[in-house]
Design an enzyme around this catalytic site. Structure first.
Site, mmCIF file in Angstrom:
data_model
loop_
_atom_site.group_PDB
_atom_site.id
_atom_site.type_symbol
_atom_site.label_atom_id
_atom_site.label_comp_id
_atom_site.label_asym_id
_atom_site.label_seq_id
_atom_site.Cartn_x
_atom_site.Cartn_y
_atom_site.Cartn_z
ATOM 1 N N THR A 1 11.921 -7.818 -0.285
ATOM 2 C CA THR A 1 10.631 -7.747 -0.971
ATOM 3 C C THR A 1 10.830 -7.411 -2.439
ATOM 4 O O THR A 1 10.291 -8.080 -3.321
ATOM 5 C CB THR A 1 9.719 -6.685 -0.315
ATOM 6 O OG1 THR A 1 9.556 -7.003 1.058
ATOM 7 C CG2 THR A 1 8.365 -6.614 -1.001
ATOM 8 N N GLU B 1 8.166 1.803 -5.928
ATOM 9 C CA GLU B 1 8.210 1.390 -4.527
ATOM 10 C C GLU B 1 8.297 2.616 -3.628
ATOM 11 O O GLU B 1 8.851 3.641 -4.026
ATOM 12 C CB GLU B 1 9.430 0.484 -4.330
ATOM 13 C CG GLU B 1 9.702 0.027 -2.927
ATOM 14 C CD GLU B 1 8.673 -0.919 -2.339
ATOM 15 O OE1 GLU B 1 7.504 -0.498 -2.244
ATOM 16 O OE2 GLU B 1 9.029 -2.036 -1.946
ATOM 17 N N ARG C 1 0.824 -1.190 0.000
ATOM 18 C CA ARG C 1 0.000 0.000 0.000
ATOM 19 C C ARG C 1 0.864 1.247 0.000
ATOM 20 O O ARG C 1 0.432 2.312 -0.379
ATOM 21 C CB ARG C 1 -0.875 0.046 1.239
ATOM 22 C CG ARG C 1 -1.856 -1.068 1.323
ATOM 23 C CD ARG C 1 -2.728 -0.931 2.535
ATOM 24 N NE ARG C 1 -3.392 -2.209 2.756
ATOM 25 C CZ ARG C 1 -3.973 -2.531 3.872
ATOM 26 N NH1 ARG C 1 -3.980 -1.696 4.883
ATOM 27 N NH2 ARG C 1 -4.549 -3.689 3.990
ATOM 28 N N GLY C 2 2.073 1.128 0.476
ATOM 29 C CA GLY C 2 2.901 2.295 0.736
ATOM 30 C C GLY C 2 3.177 3.215 -0.430
ATOM 31 O O GLY C 2 3.372 4.407 -0.250
ATOM 32 N N ASP D 1 14.394 -1.148 1.922
ATOM 33 C CA ASP D 1 15.075 -1.375 3.191
ATOM 34 C C ASP D 1 16.058 -2.526 2.975
ATOM 35 O O ASP D 1 17.136 -2.322 2.428
ATOM 36 C CB ASP D 1 14.001 -1.697 4.241
ATOM 37 C CG ASP D 1 14.483 -1.586 5.664
ATOM 38 O OD1 ASP D 1 15.548 -2.148 5.952
ATOM 39 O OD2 ASP D 1 13.801 -0.967 6.487
ATOM 40 N N SER D 2 15.687 -3.736 3.331
ATOM 41 C CA SER D 2 16.570 -4.898 3.167
ATOM 42 C C SER D 2 16.747 -5.267 1.699
ATOM 43 O O SER D 2 17.764 -5.830 1.316
ATOM 44 C CB SER D 2 16.010 -6.100 3.922
ATOM 45 O OG SER D 2 14.813 -6.540 3.319
ATOM 46 N N ASP E 1 3.296 3.784 6.352
ATOM 47 C CA ASP E 1 2.599 3.714 7.633
ATOM 48 C C ASP E 1 3.445 3.134 8.758
ATOM 49 O O ASP E 1 4.504 2.555 8.533
ATOM 50 C CB ASP E 1 1.349 2.841 7.484
ATOM 51 C CG ASP E 1 1.688 1.364 7.414
ATOM 52 O OD1 ASP E 1 1.242 0.608 8.290
ATOM 53 O OD2 ASP E 1 2.408 0.963 6.475
ATOM 54 N N LYS F 1 17.217 3.069 1.765
ATOM 55 C CA LYS F 1 18.045 2.943 2.971
ATOM 56 C C LYS F 1 19.203 2.000 2.645
ATOM 57 O O LYS F 1 19.154 0.816 2.965
ATOM 58 C CB LYS F 1 17.248 2.344 4.123
ATOM 59 C CG LYS F 1 16.245 3.230 4.777
ATOM 60 C CD LYS F 1 15.720 2.498 6.009
ATOM 61 C CE LYS F 1 14.525 3.171 6.609
ATOM 62 N NZ LYS F 1 14.009 2.416 7.760
#
Length: 178
Positions: free
Chosen positions: A107, A99, A43-44, A103-104, A159, A131
């Protein structure tokens, strides 16, 4: 957990950067000759996707996927689940994955792998936030809005336990002593 949110990237800065990303993406794909699809990861990315697709001056379709590696906490998990797949066929098309935050990389790596098996003409990634210090998987990212430090952020579609998506800026979550 008591916390507060401090502005990290103001709304005006986000808008200016998205306009620039739109110009870069337009320049890259303007002579492609193929259909283009922007694939938003829900959703981001929904706010970023809405603003970015208005800035990309190349005819394109819009589609969405939902892939999750987050629970309700503040850290990622290694388990990636595809909760909603694309509605359209991407074979032979220029595909840009949109996106909210990398992060990692787990996904995005999984999503990229799944989409590449569907034989798009090209496959690229655009993220609002990156990041790099948190990266566990090397994922090629062609378009980056902002590189940020390892802070937990919210706002502009991102969120924390389904809260703060409505904020027009990117904010840093600061935990308070109780």
């Amino acid at each position: 957990m008591k916390h507060t949110v401090e502005v990290m990237i103001p709304e005006a800065e986000i808008k200016a950067r998205i306009a620039e990303l739109g110009r870069q993406i337009t320049e890259r794909y303007k002579d492609s000759g193929s259909d283009m699809v922007l694939v938003g990861l829900l959703r981001g990315s929904f706010m970023f996707m809405a603003d970015l697709c208005r800035e990309v001056q190349v005819s394109h379709e819009v589609d969405f996927m939902t892939a999750s590696s987050y629970g309700s906490g503040m850290s990622t998990t290694r388990d990636v689940k595809i909760l909603k797949d694309l509605d359209e066929d991407i074979r032979g098309k220029d595909v840009l994955i949109v996106e909210d935050i990398i992060d990692s990389g787990n996904t995005l790596s999984k999503v990229r792998e799944i989409l590449s098996l569907r034989e798009p003409k090209s496959l690229a990634i655009c993220t609002l936030l990156d990041k790099p210090s948190r990266r566990e998987v090397n994922v090629p990212v062609e378009f980056i809005g902002f590189s940020i430090p390892d802070e937990f952020v919210v706002g502009y579609g991102i969120d924390y336990a389904q809260r703060y998506r409505h904020l027009p800026y990117i904010g840093k979550v600061i935990l308070l002593d109780e």
